[in-house]
Each structure stands twice: as C-alpha cells, then as structure tokens.
Design an enzyme around this catalytic site. Structure first.
Site, mmCIF file in Angstrom:
data_model
loop_
_atom_site.group_PDB
_atom_site.id
_atom_site.type_symbol
_atom_site.label_atom_id
_atom_site.label_comp_id
_atom_site.label_asym_id
_atom_site.label_seq_id
_atom_site.Cartn_x
_atom_site.Cartn_y
_atom_site.Cartn_z
ATOM 1 N N LYS A 133 -66.974 41.916 -11.148
ATOM 2 C CA LYS A 133 -66.061 41.390 -10.129
ATOM 3 C C LYS A 133 -66.393 39.945 -9.743
ATOM 4 C CE LYS A 133 -64.437 45.718 -8.185
ATOM 5 N NZ LYS A 133 -64.164 46.544 -7.033
ATOM 6 N N ASP A 136 -58.673 44.820 -3.436
ATOM 7 C CA ASP A 136 -59.504 45.810 -2.727
ATOM 8 C C ASP A 136 -59.376 45.649 -1.213
ATOM 9 O OD1 ASP A 136 -60.571 47.121 -4.924
ATOM 10 O OD2 ASP A 136 -62.276 45.759 -5.099
HETATM 11 P P1 NAP Z 1 -72.168 48.764 -5.278
HETATM 12 O O1 NAP Z 1 -71.735 47.357 -5.481
HETATM 13 O O2 NAP Z 1 -73.123 49.387 -6.236
HETATM 14 O O3 NAP Z 1 -72.790 48.862 -3.799
HETATM 15 C C1 NAP Z 1 -73.273 50.068 -3.281
HETATM 16 C C2 NAP Z 1 -74.019 49.816 -1.988
HETATM 17 O O4 NAP Z 1 -74.489 51.080 -1.523
HETATM 18 C C3 NAP Z 1 -75.259 48.941 -2.136
HETATM 19 O O5 NAP Z 1 -75.400 48.167 -0.978
HETATM 20 C C4 NAP Z 1 -76.384 49.958 -2.254
HETATM 21 O O6 NAP Z 1 -77.589 49.473 -1.765
HETATM 22 C C5 NAP Z 1 -75.902 51.025 -1.303
HETATM 23 N N1 NAP Z 1 -76.502 52.318 -1.610
HETATM 24 C C6 NAP Z 1 -76.593 52.923 -2.813
HETATM 25 N N2 NAP Z 1 -77.179 54.116 -2.680
HETATM 26 C C7 NAP Z 1 -77.488 54.268 -1.370
HETATM 27 C C8 NAP Z 1 -78.130 55.276 -0.624
HETATM 28 N N3 NAP Z 1 -78.578 56.391 -1.199
HETATM 29 N N4 NAP Z 1 -78.292 55.094 0.715
HETATM 30 C C9 NAP Z 1 -77.861 53.970 1.304
HETATM 31 N N5 NAP Z 1 -77.248 52.961 0.642
HETATM 32 C C10 NAP Z 1 -77.061 53.122 -0.689
HETATM 33 O O7 NAP Z 1 -70.918 49.734 -5.240
HETATM 34 P P2 NAP Z 1 -69.449 49.403 -4.696
HETATM 35 O O8 NAP Z 1 -68.600 48.949 -5.820
HETATM 36 O O9 NAP Z 1 -69.575 48.539 -3.506
HETATM 37 O O10 NAP Z 1 -68.951 50.866 -4.304
HETATM 38 C C11 NAP Z 1 -69.470 51.516 -3.149
HETATM 39 C C12 NAP Z 1 -68.707 52.809 -2.921
HETATM 40 O O11 NAP Z 1 -67.334 52.511 -2.661
HETATM 41 C C13 NAP Z 1 -68.712 53.742 -4.120
HETATM 42 O O12 NAP Z 1 -68.772 55.063 -3.655
HETATM 43 C C14 NAP Z 1 -67.382 53.486 -4.772
HETATM 44 O O13 NAP Z 1 -66.907 54.585 -5.503
HETATM 45 C C15 NAP Z 1 -66.513 53.254 -3.539
HETATM 46 N N6 NAP Z 1 -65.321 52.451 -3.853
HETATM 47 C C16 NAP Z 1 -64.116 53.007 -3.601
HETATM 48 C C17 NAP Z 1 -62.963 52.293 -3.860
HETATM 49 C C18 NAP Z 1 -61.634 52.925 -3.603
HETATM 50 O O14 NAP Z 1 -60.609 52.352 -4.006
HETATM 51 N N7 NAP Z 1 -61.595 54.035 -2.931
HETATM 52 C C19 NAP Z 1 -63.046 50.986 -4.364
HETATM 53 C C20 NAP Z 1 -64.306 50.423 -4.592
HETATM 54 C C21 NAP Z 1 -65.442 51.180 -4.334
HETATM 55 P P3 NAP Z 1 -78.756 48.999 -2.738
HETATM 56 O O15 NAP Z 1 -78.294 47.659 -3.277
HETATM 57 O O16 NAP Z 1 -79.925 48.951 -1.842
HETATM 58 O O17 NAP Z 1 -78.859 50.042 -3.827
#
Ligand code: NAP
Length: 499
Positions: free
Chosen positions: A292, A328
């Site tokens: 992204k 998004d």
């Molecule tokens: P990402 O870039 O990998 O970011 C995930 C974040 O969550 C990071 O800050 C990570 O921290 C933190 N994290 C991971 N495991 C954790 C835990 N066990 N406890 C606390 N914090 C934790 O992922 P993303 O793209 O932002 O996506 C995040 C979520 O949003 C996912 O579930 C994804 O499926 C969802 N999402 C949904 C949509 C939709 O359209 N519905 C769109 C985009 C994303 P660290 O860096 O410390 O690991």
C-alpha cells in the site's frame, strides 16, 4: 464469447467414485479429464469397463502418468505403454508425456504434455519445440511469483504463429490468472476441479467459479483485467465482490488475484507500456499488504486523500497512466457514520497502528473526532499519530480502563487463524463505551463483537467496510455506481459457503 473449453479433471481411488465424478462433471464441463493415474491397479479395469458401458455426454480425455509426472498411481513405463495401446477409441483423446507419446496409434487426439512441479524451466521454448510434432501441446510449470508466468504465457503467441493449439498452465497461486484468462487469449482449454478440495493440480479453480464468478468463456482480448496485488492474496474476497458487479453492470471486465512478490518487477515487466513483456489489458488494481505504500513510487498521479493518508489501495489505469487512490478511509467511515451518527468530538480509541489504522485515523480526524492510537509498540503508534495529528498511547495488558465513546479494533485479533478466539476487551471492560467497530471481516461475529453484544453495546464488523471500499473502487474503475446489495449477497454466499 471465446472458443476455449472448460475441462474438469476428475480423480478418485475407486472406480465407482470416479464414474460418479464424471457424471457430475459432464453437467458443467465441455470435456472431462479422467485421471486414471489416481486409481490403484485393482480398480483400473473396473473403471475402464464402467466407462465403456456408460453413455457419457462429453468428450473424455484420458490421463495416466507416472508419479514423477504428477500421477498418483504406481504404473511402470511398460504398464503405462500398455494402457495407451489398449485404450478404446471411445475416448476423445489422451494426455501423453513424451515417454509414452508414441505408444498409442489409435487415439483420435493426442495432447503432448510436459510438467514441471517445482519451477519454470529456462528452456521452455525448447520444450515447446520438442513437443511441436503434436497439434495440441500442453506445458504446465510451477510459478511462485507472478513474473514466473510470463514465459509460459508467451507460448500463446508462439503457438498462434506456428498454427498449434496450446494449453499453457502456470501452476500455483501465482498462476491462477492464467487459468482464468487463458481461453480468452487462445488457449485450447482450461482445467478445472469438480469441487474445492478436489483439485488435481496446484492452483486449479473449481468449474463453478470459472463459470459463475470469472465467466471465463465470455472473456476476450478486450476484457479489462483488474486484480488484487499483494502477498498473500489467496484468501482475498475481492473477486467475489467485483466480478458479480462487472457482470450485473454489463462491463467487459474480470477481477483476478495477482500474487506479487516483487512490486517493482511486476510493474516493469507486466504493467508499464514502455517495458512490459505481455499485453493483459490491465484496467486497475486493488492493492493490499505489503504494497500500500511501496506502490506510490510507481504512480503517475496520486489522489490528495491517498497522499495525505500515505497509502494507496486502489490504482486506476487510464491511457497507460497509473492513478492512485485510497478507498479504505471512505469504506471505514461510511458505515460508521450511518450507524453512530455525527463524529464531531466523539472520543475514539483505535487499536493497531498498521495500514488499516492509518486510513481510519485520517477519516476520523477528517470528521472532527478526538482520536487516540494504541499499539503494543508505542513507537509505531507515535509515528502514525504524529503524522496525522492525533494522540498515541501504549497498549498494555494491565491497563484495561477504557474512557472512550468508540472502540475500533484495527488489529488481526479475532481473524481466522491463531487469534480467532481472542478478544481485545471483555464485556465488563467495555462498560461505558458507546460503540464497537471491529475491522476483521467474518461472516460470524468476532469475539469482540460477541463481548459488545453481551454488554448491550451497538457494534459493527468489517464486512460493511470491505463492501463500501469495494464499491468506491468499482466507481473509480468504471464510472458507474456499484450495486452493493449484489456485492453483499455474493460476498456472504462465498463466506458462509467456505466456513
Ligand atoms: P497490519 O498493517 O499488519 O497492522 C496490524 C496492527 O495490529 C499492527 O499495529 C500490529 O502491531 C497490531 N497487532 C497485531 N497483532 C496484535 C496483537 N496480538 N495484539 C495487539 N496488536 C496486534 O494490518 P492491517 O492491514 O492494518 O489490518 C488490520 C486489521 O484490519 C486486520 O484484521 C485486517 O483484516 C483488517 N482490515 C479490514 C478491512 C476491511 O475492509 N474490513 C480493510 C483493511 C484491514 P505490531 O506491528 O506490533 O505487530
């Protein structure tokens, strides 16, 4: 409409089940490949004689490979040669590897076939050369990255100039698009599985999906190709939103998954007009992890919102130029406002400081909300918060006191996998919160949403965000309004069917 065929490949370890699968396959397929090499030797004669007695309504293609050629049986070379010599002319034809190609003189059609299950050989043109004594050539090789598929895809052009029929297959996730677009670009046929889980080769797609989701036989060289680029992409739900939308809007377009391991090489070798090696008529991309941000250097222009967020999830290809957008933020905020109402001064605690959080924080700030980003790694929360002008805080396990109106979970907690049964907060800890928004996309409630329900707090899951951001992408790509009801129906059907 193209001239390609869908050939369902069936494989079973009993003759009875094999016949049952052929019966089901003939309802969907133009041809049926019977993988005799899946049967133990004791079942082989029974299968052949049952087929002989049956009145099967589709051309049958026989296959009988050794294990190193991808067969599951134990046939020796002489047994395989004998199989081909004796095969009845009831079969439309056979798929024969080089070591048995001369064994059959009775077959009406022979496909000269080559397989490599570990990589794409450098000498793919020599392999084509070797097989070109046959009118129909099949070359199936294993691809790990989308650019591995280029050399096998280019065989389509070569076959055309040499007046040969070709079935080029890039096996693996990275090659799935070749199975979808192949027949539109002149491939003789595309193989399909009868059911999910019954694939006879890596990356095979079910016949139902090829027909209903991807409409492979309706595609042609003018079809605009859209796709999700990322790593991984195998679980992407986007094909199940965008393909039905293209179909219902009557747009000649298809949406596929594109497993990209090196974004620079993908853009250079497959996208940019000046440098690309294949012509796929790309119309745009949905961009997912981990690209992204890195996609931005490849864009010719970026929308101001995407620029401020610092992330692009949508690319529109217009006259060869790549234009970047972020849907998004819109996808996140639209359903939240619809359910919560005005966000001015609403206190929002957002958990996670990754890509999704970035778009959410931007959208919340834009609505005048009072936002705090929480993360395990405080430096990540601080960086994001500073860039977007909000507050940051450490996410700890001991401080569970929430003083906020809205909780947004932008972490993978609750997602399918090891964190599936985890929740950020319990019902007790949510006391005083007015609204819970869990971005995780699931057809059932995540544990956090169950806790919110227990506490009597209104809650929203990730599906509505996915749909709203997808609808916006559709508008950018086609200039038409998306039918979100149809998108939702198809998406939910897919999600519940896969549980
Ligand atoms: P990402 O870039 O990998 O970011 C995930 C974040 O969550 C990071 O800050 C990570 O921290 C933190 N994290 C991971 N495991 C954790 C835990 N066990 N406890 C606390 N914090 C934790 O992922 P993303 O793209 O932002 O996506 C995040 C979520 O949003 C996912 O579930 C994804 O499926 C969802 N999402 C949904 C949509 C939709 O359209 N519905 C769109 C985009 C994303 P660290 O860096 O410390 O690991």
């Amino acid at each position: 409409m193209n001239n390609g065929k869908i050939c369902i490949s069936v494989c079973s370890d009993t003759a009875d089940e094999l016949i049952a699968q052929i019966r089901r396959a003939e309802e969907l397929a133009d041809m049926v490949e019977v993988r005799f090499d899946c049967l133990p030797p004791t079942e082989l004669d029974a299968a052949l004689s049952q087929i002989e007695r049956s009145d099967i309504g589709r051309p049958l293609l026989a296959t009988y490979r050794s294990p190193d050629q991808g067969g599951h049986g134990i046939g020796t070379l002489s047994e395989r040669k004998a199989f081909w010599t004796d095969l009845s002319d009831q079969f439309w034809g056979g798929d024969l590897e080089e070591d048995v190609f001369q064994a059959s003189t009775r077959l009406k059609n022979k496909i000269a076939s080559f397989h490599n299950f570990s990589s794409v050989p450098d000498d793919i043109d020599n392999i084509f050369e070797r097989l070109s004594g046959s009118k129909i050539i099949k070359i199936a090789v294993k691809s790990d990255d989308i650019t591995d598929t280029i050399s096998v895809w280019k065989l389509l052009e070569r076959a055309k100039t040499e007046n040969k029929q070709i079935i080029p297959i890039a096996m693996g996730e990275a090659g799935k698009w070749t199975r979808i677009l192949g027949v539109a670009h002149g491939a003789y046929l595309t193989y399909a599985s009868i059911d999910a889980g019954k694939e006879t080769a890596d990356g095979q797609i079910t016949a139902k999906d090829l027909i209903e989701t991807y409409r492979v036989k309706d595609l042609d060289k003018n079809t605009k190709v859209f796709g999700v680029i990322g790593e991984p992409v195998s679980q992407s739900l986007s094909p199940y939103m965008h393909n039905p939308s293209f179909a219902s809007a009557g747009v000649n377009a298809v949406f596929v998954t594109l497993l990209v391991k090196n974004i620079d090489e993908f853009i250079r070798r497959m996208v940019k007009a000046e440098t690309r090696e294949v012509e796929l008529n790309f119309g745009g991309f949905s961009v997912t992890m981990p690209y992204k941000q890195s996609i931005i250097t490849h864009l010719d222009a970026i929308d101001p919102t995407a620029e401020k967020i610092g992330a692009v999830n949508t690319v529109n290809v217009v006259d060869g130029k790549l234009l970047g957008y972020n849907t998004d933020a819109h996808g996140f905020i639209t359903p939240l406002k619809a359910m919560f109402g005005d966000l001015q001064d609403a206190r929002v605690a957002i958990f996670g400081a990754g890509g999704a959080s970035r778009a959410c924080v931007y959208a919340l700030k834009d609505e005048g909300a009072d936002v705090t980003v929480f993360a395990r790694d405080i430096s990540k929360a601080e960086t994001l918060a500073e860039e977007l002008g909000v507050r940051s805080a450490q996410l700890t396990t001991d401080n569970r006191q929430l003083t906020t109106d809205i909780v947004v979970d932008a972490t993978p907690i609750g997602m399918k996998g090891p964190l599936e049964n985890e929740t950020l907060f319990t019902a007790d800890e949510l006391a005083g919160v007015k609204f819970v928004y869990d971005l995780v996309t699931k057809s059932t409630n995540t544990p956090l949403i169950c806790e919110a329900n227990k506490a009597g707090i209104p809650a929203l899951g990730g599906i509505e965000m996915l749909l709203a951001q997808g609808a916006k992408q559709f508008e950018i790509w086609t200039g038409q309004e998306a039918s979100t009801d149809r998108m939702r129906d198809r998406l939910l059907a897919r999600m519940t069917g896969e549980k």
